[in-house]
Design an enzyme around this catalytic site. Structure first.
Site, short mmCIF file in Angstrom:
data_model
loop_
_atom_site.label_atom_id
_atom_site.label_comp_id
_atom_site.label_asym_id
_atom_site.label_seq_id
_atom_site.Cartn_x
_atom_site.Cartn_y
_atom_site.Cartn_z
N ASN A 152 -32.02 -22.14 16.26
CA ASN A 152 -33.10 -21.94 15.29
C ASN A 152 -32.65 -22.16 13.85
OD1 ASN A 152 -31.58 -19.66 14.92
ND2 ASN A 152 -33.08 -18.22 15.76
N ARG A 290 -29.25 -11.91 6.51
CA ARG A 290 -29.35 -10.56 7.05
C ARG A 290 -29.65 -9.58 5.92
NH1 ARG A 290 -30.26 -12.55 11.11
NH2 ARG A 290 -29.14 -12.43 13.09
N GLN A 319 -34.05 -3.01 11.58
CA GLN A 319 -35.24 -3.68 12.09
C GLN A 319 -35.68 -3.03 13.39
OE1 GLN A 319 -34.55 -8.06 10.10
NE2 GLN A 319 -34.78 -7.94 12.28
N HIS A 338 -39.17 -10.45 10.51
CA HIS A 338 -38.12 -11.39 10.92
C HIS A 338 -38.69 -12.46 11.86
CE1 HIS A 338 -33.56 -11.69 11.98
NE2 HIS A 338 -34.13 -12.87 11.87
P1 NDP Z 1 -22.97 -21.06 10.51
O1 NDP Z 1 -21.88 -20.36 11.25
O2 NDP Z 1 -23.22 -22.50 10.76
O3 NDP Z 1 -22.74 -20.91 8.93
C1 NDP Z 1 -22.32 -19.74 8.36
C2 NDP Z 1 -21.56 -20.10 7.12
O4 NDP Z 1 -21.30 -18.90 6.39
C3 NDP Z 1 -20.23 -20.77 7.39
O5 NDP Z 1 -20.15 -21.96 6.65
C4 NDP Z 1 -19.25 -19.72 6.91
O6 NDP Z 1 -18.11 -20.24 6.32
C5 NDP Z 1 -20.03 -19.05 5.82
N1 NDP Z 1 -19.47 -17.75 5.42
C6 NDP Z 1 -19.02 -16.75 6.21
N2 NDP Z 1 -18.57 -15.75 5.45
C7 NDP Z 1 -18.73 -16.12 4.17
C8 NDP Z 1 -18.44 -15.51 2.92
N3 NDP Z 1 -17.86 -14.31 2.88
N4 NDP Z 1 -18.75 -16.18 1.79
C9 NDP Z 1 -19.31 -17.41 1.85
N5 NDP Z 1 -19.60 -18.04 3.01
C10 NDP Z 1 -19.31 -17.40 4.14
O7 NDP Z 1 -24.29 -20.20 10.79
P2 NDP Z 1 -25.81 -20.60 10.58
O8 NDP Z 1 -25.92 -21.39 9.34
O9 NDP Z 1 -26.39 -21.15 11.83
O10 NDP Z 1 -26.43 -19.14 10.40
C11 NDP Z 1 -26.02 -18.33 9.31
C12 NDP Z 1 -26.62 -16.96 9.44
O11 NDP Z 1 -28.04 -17.04 9.29
C13 NDP Z 1 -26.44 -16.29 10.82
O12 NDP Z 1 -25.17 -15.70 10.96
C14 NDP Z 1 -27.55 -15.29 10.81
O13 NDP Z 1 -27.12 -14.09 10.19
C15 NDP Z 1 -28.62 -15.94 9.95
N6 NDP Z 1 -29.73 -16.41 10.78
C16 NDP Z 1 -30.98 -15.88 10.55
C17 NDP Z 1 -32.03 -16.23 11.36
C18 NDP Z 1 -33.40 -15.72 11.09
O14 NDP Z 1 -34.25 -15.75 11.99
N7 NDP Z 1 -33.69 -15.23 9.89
C19 NDP Z 1 -31.86 -17.12 12.51
C20 NDP Z 1 -30.55 -17.73 12.57
C21 NDP Z 1 -29.52 -17.33 11.78
P3 NDP Z 1 -16.91 -20.92 7.09
O15 NDP Z 1 -17.37 -21.15 8.50
O16 NDP Z 1 -16.74 -22.15 6.26
O17 NDP Z 1 -15.80 -19.97 7.03
#
Ligand code: NDP
Length: 405
Positions: A152, A290, A319, A338
């Protein structure tokens, strides 16, 4: 891990519509995608027992898993009653082998609940984001945690772009004038701007964050990002991105900030009074990542003082948010419950992904690396890349205060 014996699978899903399961749908189907943007293949279970585009994420839909699981002799329990010690979830968890939950209506798997669930070996997130599981407790108990990476991500990116525009153009109050009756143009535009020329930044440029940047590029804005790892130089050049080594640097130059990092101990409470105080006065903040990444009361204070001109997103903590949660009533917000990652389109993908994970588990085949968050007592796969060890479920018992409106 395979088990020849019958397993108990407990699945927690949100309630059916109060108007009942739709007798017909607005559209006759959903587009068939060939692959995800980075080439990852879509979920590939051996089969599905549902119609893509129909409601699968609520209790009656059951993620379309009932025929598959019971057909193989397993027990499948589906409930929406997830909070508090007397909930169905708390009772059924005690002898569950597998738990399936959704971020939208999270069955919080705290350390206490994990301690009670002595058979539990697999926790599947029907979506993305497994912060509702105490990952440290899962690591300590060698429970596998898996989610449906990519299912998603684009759904959320679209929602984030919609909410940025809704805030900057001040769409929601304008719609309100139409519905109430009236033609109050001056009232309707007194907080309405163009996003063109603004500085727009994302916190984290993972799957969702990068998709947001790509979607914002045609709006002729100046794009910024911060992340733990830098994007390839060619991507930065193509999108005209400015990289910031710290979130503080990013927020100080942006007019609009959209949050796309996972919730884990490093990111919890990131947007507190101090960080929001470094933003430009009148900034817009969108959070579809989140709820706990933003300090609840600091957001309210910033909207009331005008430090933030608007706040939107679809994630809360806990939630469901209690009816007296201050984000329901704060000024200048454009919140949704959500929903961003559970469009009918997304449901088909995460239901198929959960089925794929279950098939692997039951047949003793490895779960795709990209779906893994915890395995074998350590962060694994996607989890090892994006999460840190620890727990972000603290305070989730407050979800029991929610009463349906
Ligand atoms: P990804 O794993 O593709 O991307 C997450 C990114 O966050 C990575 O690039 C990671 O960095 C980065 N990151 C982690 N910690 C930090 C930090 N401390 N500072 C800066 N960047 C950081 O996940 P998605 O993009 O698919 O999803 C991200 C989040 O979105 C999910 O974890 C979830 O919480 C939320 N989400 C919400 C949904 C909704 O319905 N509202 C549905 C789907 C997701 P790196 O890997 O480079 O270390």
């Amino acid at each position: 891990m395979s088990s020849g014996s019958a397993l108990k699978v407990v699945c927690v899903l949100y309630d059916d519509p109060v108007t009942g399961i739709p007798a017909s749908y607005a559209r006759d189907g959903i587009p068939a995608l060939s692959s995800y943007p980075d080439g990852q293949t879509l979920p590939s279970p051996s089969g599905i027992d549902f119609t893509p585009g129909q409601l699968l994420g609520s209790v009656s839909g059951g993620l379309g898993l009932e025929p598959f699981l019971t057909g193989r002799g397993h027990q499948y329990v589906v409930t929406s009653d997830k909070d508090g010690p007397d909930s169905v979830f708390e009772r059924e968890l005690v002898d569950a082998d597998v738990v399936i939950s959704q971020p939208f209506w999270p069955a919080y798997l705290t350390a206490e609940r994990i301690a009670k669930a002595s058979n539990l070996r697999l926790a599947i997130t029907a979506g993305i984001g497994s912060d509702h599981v105490d990952l440290q407790a899962a690591i300590d108990r060698s429970i596998t945690v898996a989610e449906v990476t990519w299912c998603n991500s684009i759904s959320v990116a679209e929602h984030a772009v919609m909410q940025m525009l809704a805030l900057v153009r001040d769409y929601i109050p304008q719609y309100g004038w139409v519905v109430r009756g009236g033609w109050n143009i001056a009232d309707a535009v007194s907080r309405s701007y163009d996003i063109e020329g603004m500085d727009v930044g994302v916190v984290a440029a993972g799957r969702i964050g990068l998709a947001v940047l790509k979607r914002m590029k045609p709006f002729d804005v100046n794009l910024h990002y911060t992340d733990r790892h830098r994007l390839p130089a060619e991507v930065e050049a193509e999108l005209g991105l400015t990289y910031h080594a710290t979130v503080e640097s990013l927020v100080s130059v942006c007019d609009v900030v959209s949050i796309h990092c996972p919730l884990h101990p490093e990111t919890e409470d990131m947007f507190d009074d101090e960080l929001i105080g470094r933003m430009k006065r009148g900034s817009y903040l969108v959070n579809t990542a989140r709820g706990k990444i933003c300090n609840r009361d600091a957001i309210v204070r910033a909207l009331e003082s005008g430090q933030l001109a608007g706040y939107a997103g679809d994630v809360w903590f806990p939630q469901p948010a209690p009816n007296d949660h201050p984000w329901r009533a704060m000024p200048g917000h454009a919140m949704t419950p959500h929903t961003s990652g559970t469009s009918l389109s997304a449901q088909a993908r995460y239901a198929a992904g959960v089925r794929e994970i279950l098939e692997c588990w039951l047949d003793g085949r490895p779960i795709r690396e990209e779906y893994l968050i915890v395995q074998g007592g350590a962060l694994a796969g996607a989890g090892a890349h994006s999460y840190s060890e620890g727990d972000a479920t603290g305070g989730s018992e407050e979800a029991a205060r929610f009463t349906a409106g």
